[in-house]
Design a protein around this motif. Sequence first.
Motif, short mmCIF file in Angstrom:
data_model
loop_
_atom_site.label_atom_id
_atom_site.label_comp_id
_atom_site.label_asym_id
_atom_site.label_seq_id
_atom_site.Cartn_x
_atom_site.Cartn_y
_atom_site.Cartn_z
N VAL A 1 -20.69 6.82 -8.43
CA VAL A 1 -21.30 8.08 -8.86
C VAL A 1 -22.78 7.88 -9.22
N MET B 1 -15.81 3.36 -9.98
CA MET B 1 -16.13 4.79 -9.83
C MET B 1 -17.48 5.12 -10.46
N ILE C 1 -15.12 5.87 -2.02
CA ILE C 1 -13.94 5.61 -2.85
C ILE C 1 -12.69 5.55 -1.99
N SER D 1 -11.16 -0.22 -11.80
CA SER D 1 -11.32 0.97 -10.94
C SER D 1 -12.28 1.98 -11.57
N ASP E 1 -24.75 11.95 -3.33
CA ASP E 1 -24.05 12.86 -2.44
C ASP E 1 -22.52 12.80 -2.70
N ILE E 2 -21.93 13.94 -3.11
CA ILE E 2 -20.50 13.96 -3.50
C ILE E 2 -19.58 13.62 -2.33
N ASP E 3 -19.91 14.10 -1.13
CA ASP E 3 -19.08 13.80 0.03
C ASP E 3 -19.08 12.30 0.33
N LYS E 4 -20.26 11.69 0.22
CA LYS E 4 -20.35 10.23 0.47
C LYS E 4 -19.62 9.44 -0.62
N GLN E 5 -19.67 9.98 -1.85
CA GLN E 5 -18.91 9.32 -2.94
C GLN E 5 -17.42 9.27 -2.57
N ASP E 6 -16.90 10.40 -2.09
CA ASP E 6 -15.48 10.46 -1.70
C ASP E 6 -15.18 9.48 -0.57
N GLU E 7 -16.08 9.41 0.39
CA GLU E 7 -15.90 8.47 1.52
C GLU E 7 -15.81 7.04 1.03
#
Length: 319
Positions: free
Chosen positions: A306, A302, A319, A298, A311-317
């Motif tokens: 990264v 991650m 993950i 995991s 793009d941080i929002d796309k990273q969250d999407e």
Amino acid sequence: MADGWTNQRQQPIIKFLVYCPKGTMFLKFIDTSGLRKDAETLFKIFDEVVQEVGVENIVQFITDNDASYKAAGKKLQRKYGSFFWSPYAAHCIDLMLENFCDPRHFPIINETIMKARKITKFIYNHTWVLALMRKDFTKGHDLCRPAVTRFATNFLSIQCLLLFKKELRQMFTCDKWIVSSYSKSNIGKEIAEIVLEDREFWAQCQFIVTISEPLVRVLRLVDGDEKPAMGYLYNAMEKAKENIKARLKNKVSAFMPFIRVIDARWDKQLHSPLHAAGCLLNPGIYFNPCFKSKNNVSRGFMTCVVKMEPDIDKQDEII
């Protein structure tokens, strides 16, 4: 993938291949005659290829494991930051096998491999002996099994010697051998003595096969064309280590020297977060109840997200 080789006119060439969903394709080649293959020169060549393909299209840049290639690949990775540099997996695993027979650390294994080479060299350098073996004893089978890499060939040849141990012993005691001029030569006597009387040699052959077979299996995986290896390599390496431990009856003093060799190459050279991501995205492995490295995998996944998606929002999407 940057692959260095020499063509039929003895020109040094670097050819570039692209591995993509449609398979492996040839991109271009560069004649490096007259060029110094130092890190800076290689970096410039690699950088041109990256710009030609488009940095946004690259996930991984693979080169040889030589120091200058490694330095150029690392520099390329630092410049762009969005893809990974890796050495050839097959080359790294071959180096593990090379370390297994390093005379400084494993002198008995090295000595056994030298004796095995002496046997095969004698048989294959003498047409009459080779014909006798193939026709009367091994039913056409050979002792030398060419493999992807030099050191894998050594280990596979030892496997073959063990497989045909009985037949070889029969050959060196048969009437045809005894009356031949080869049996009376010094080298013929030496080879016959190893095959017939050297119990330590055969015991060491068995030990070498025990420790090398799991790694040779991984080598076949990374060099095969049946399936992409990325989603399988992480688990394959873990299984190989567990297999070696089990074969050596989980005796720490027996398996630890070999596990250290594997870990040194795996941790410092071969292992990449991409292997962890490939493992996580392979449900047959990741969701197997026996798989124990979910946290490590995991974290690697991650790291990939990264690195490859700013793009941080796309990273969250993702993950």
